[in-house]
Write a protein that holds these residues in place. Structure first.
Motif, mmCIF file in Angstrom:
data_model
loop_
_atom_site.group_PDB
_atom_site.id
_atom_site.type_symbol
_atom_site.label_atom_id
_atom_site.label_comp_id
_atom_site.label_asym_id
_atom_site.label_seq_id
_atom_site.Cartn_x
_atom_site.Cartn_y
_atom_site.Cartn_z
ATOM 1 N N LEU A 292 -9.314 -0.131 -4.152
ATOM 2 C CA LEU A 292 -9.796 -0.531 -2.831
ATOM 3 C C LEU A 292 -11.259 -0.977 -2.877
ATOM 4 C CD1 LEU A 292 -7.992 2.163 -0.686
ATOM 5 C CD2 LEU A 292 -7.541 -0.295 -0.697
ATOM 6 N N TYR B 271 0.831 -1.205 0.000
ATOM 7 C CA TYR B 271 0.000 0.000 0.000
ATOM 8 C C TYR B 271 0.867 1.257 0.000
ATOM 9 C CZ TYR B 271 -4.259 -2.679 0.857
ATOM 10 O OH TYR B 271 -5.313 -3.537 0.742
ATOM 11 N N ILE C 188 -10.703 -2.425 4.904
ATOM 12 C CA ILE C 188 -10.597 -1.507 3.757
ATOM 13 C C ILE C 188 -11.566 -0.341 3.935
ATOM 14 C CG2 ILE C 188 -11.011 -1.226 1.277
ATOM 15 C CD1 ILE C 188 -9.964 -4.117 0.943
#
Length: 110
Positions: A26, A10, A59
């Motif tokens: 995402l 990330y 997420i």
């Protein structure tokens, strides 16, 4: 992949991928996890269902925590409420094992 490897991936992505593309990726990952949750529900794989829902929730929480209320104003508040609703329903999916709710959340994310 370990948590550290996820973080490094990330971190690298934030330097090389446009912000809008990051958000799309995402959302896509969350949708993919929820589709896998549906499979886990059908196959009665409770632990897998839990782990996949946890990933999807993480997420959503990450997206929510990145909101800029100072610059985003009304849009940030709307997104905050949207992410709260999604996360709440992810928790409900775990509790109810509802494939239909998975479909609803996937449709909203799309």
């Amino acid at each position: 992949m370990t948590s550290r490897q996820h973080y490094q991936a990330y971190a690298s992505a934030t330097q090389t991928v446009a912000k809008t593309k990051q958000i799309v990726l995402l959302y896509d990952a969350t949708i993919r996890y929820l589709q896998q949750v549906k499979e886990a529900i059908a196959e009665k794989r409770i632990e897998d269902r839990y782990n996949l829902l946890l990933k999807a929730s993480e997420i959503i929480f990450g997206l929510q925590s990145c909101l800029d209320f100072e610059n985003g104003k009304d849009i940030a508040r709307i997104l905050y409420n949207f992410y709260s609703s999604i996360d709440s329903r992810i928790f409900s999916i775990h509790r109810t094992a509802s494939s239909e709710m998975c479909d609803e959340v996937i449709a909203e994310l799309k």
